[in-house]
Structures are given as structure tokens and as C-alpha cells.
Design a protein around this motif. Structure first.
Motif, PDB file in Angstrom:
ATOM      1  N   TRP A  90       0.015   8.340  -3.384  1.00 35.83           N
ATOM      2  CA  TRP A  90       1.065   7.691  -2.594  1.00 35.83           C
ATOM      3  C   TRP A  90       0.811   7.896  -1.099  1.00 35.83           C
ATOM      4  O   TRP A  90       0.938   6.956  -0.317  1.00 35.83           O
ATOM      5  N   GLN A 133      -2.048   5.645   0.050  1.00 34.62           N
ATOM      6  CA  GLN A 133      -1.624   4.242   0.157  1.00 34.62           C
ATOM      7  C   GLN A 133      -0.676   4.038   1.335  1.00 34.62           C
ATOM      8  O   GLN A 133      -0.771   3.028   2.033  1.00 34.62           O
ATOM      9  N   ASN A 145      -1.762   1.569   4.465  1.00 32.63           N
ATOM     10  CA  ASN A 145      -0.991   0.366   4.749  1.00 32.63           C
ATOM     11  C   ASN A 145      -0.103   0.503   5.977  1.00 32.63           C
ATOM     12  O   ASN A 145      -0.146  -0.351   6.850  1.00 32.63           O
ATOM     13  N   PRO A 178       0.950  -6.918   0.341  1.00 30.44           N
ATOM     14  CA  PRO A 178       1.153  -5.861  -0.659  1.00 30.44           C
ATOM     15  C   PRO A 178       2.607  -5.742  -1.138  1.00 30.44           C
ATOM     16  O   PRO A 178       2.851  -5.475  -2.311  1.00 30.44           O
ATOM     17  N   ASN A 209       3.350  -6.587  -4.836  1.00 28.31           N
ATOM     18  CA  ASN A 209       3.519  -5.245  -5.405  1.00 28.31           C
ATOM     19  C   ASN A 209       2.165  -4.614  -5.746  1.00 28.31           C
ATOM     20  O   ASN A 209       1.971  -4.052  -6.818  1.00 28.31           O
ATOM     21  N   LYS A 253      -0.366  -2.130  -3.732  1.00 28.26           N
ATOM     22  CA  LYS A 253      -0.577  -1.330  -2.526  1.00 28.26           C
ATOM     23  C   LYS A 253      -2.049  -1.165  -2.159  1.00 28.26           C
ATOM     24  O   LYS A 253      -2.367  -0.642  -1.109  1.00 28.26           O
ATOM     25  N   GLU A 254      -2.958  -1.559  -3.029  1.00 30.49           N
ATOM     26  CA  GLU A 254      -4.387  -1.420  -2.748  1.00 30.49           C
ATOM     27  C   GLU A 254      -5.049  -2.757  -2.448  1.00 30.49           C
ATOM     28  O   GLU A 254      -6.260  -2.897  -2.551  1.00 30.49           O
TER      29      GLU A 254
END
Length: 123
Positions: free
Chosen positions: A48, A51, A55, A101, A105, A107-108
Motif C-alpha cells: 500500500w 502504491q 501514485n 487508477p 480501480n 493502483k499499478e
């Protein structure tokens, strides 16, 4: 007075770049080096954190760094194109790292937008 402001802005920009590099090495090292051996709860937190850094923090650094660069380069014929490039960089960072993202949904998603992403696969 203007020279002093540019020097301060340049120092802030350099500090942001060093913080970015150090955090990237530290957090990526945790994510790719330690997370696979950590407990599931710790590994989940590290993923988490990675990420979030990739981002949100990176996008913040891009925006602040771009605005500082625009202020530092001033006004000249050559700087007009640089300013447009930096504004485009800000917009693309907001789209690739934040907007898409959230919408998808995923995040990568930024991995797919990287140039030569296959060169980072071994990491």
C-alpha cells in the motif's frame, strides 16, 4: 531580490529531487526486497505504501517540481515550449497516476504507461 528567489526555488527543487530519489530507493527496496519475506499484514502495508508513493507522492513531486522549474526558467522564446512541455507533463501525471487508477480501480496502472516497462520487470 529576483536572483535570491530563484536561488531559493532552485534549492527547493534540488531538495525535492533528492527526497524523491531517497524515498524511491527506500520504499522500492522494502516493496521488492522485504515484502515477500514479511508477514502478510506488514507486506500488505508495504505494498500500500509503495502504491501510495508511486501514485500520489510522485505526482505531487511532479507538480511542485514543474511549477518551480517554470518559475526558475523565466520568460524567453525558448522557455515557452518548455513551459508547455511541463504543463503537459503535469496533466499526464494527473491522468496516469491519479485519475485513471481511481476510475479503473488499478493502483499499478502506471507500469503500463512507463517507457520500456519490460526493463523494470527484473526489479
Amino acid at each position: 531580490m529576483m536572483k535570491s528567489n530563484k536561488n531559493i526555488e532552485l534549492r527547493i527543487l534540488k531538495a525535492i529531487l533528492w527526497i524523491y530519489i531517497i524515498l524511491c530507493i527506500l520504499i522500492a527496496g522494502l516493496n521488492y526486497g522485504y515484502a515477500s519475506r514479511a508477514t502478510p499484514k506488514v507486506a500488505s502495508f508495504i505494498t500500500w505504501l509503495w502504491q501510495f508513493y508511486e501514485n500520489w507522492v510522485k505526482t505531487l513531486f511532479i507538480i511542485i517540481g514543474s511549477f518551480l522549474t517554470i518559475r526558475i526558467i523565466g520568460n524567453s522564446k525558448r522557455s515557452v515550449m518548455r513551459k508547455r512541455n511541463l504543463i503537459g507533463f503535469i496533466v499526464s501525471a494527473l491522468i496516469v497516476h491519479i485519475t485513471v487508477p481511481i476510475l479503473l480501480n488499478n493502483k499499478e496502472l502506471y507500469f503500463f504507461a512507463m517507457p520500456l516497462p519490460w526493463t523494470t520487470i527484473p526489479l
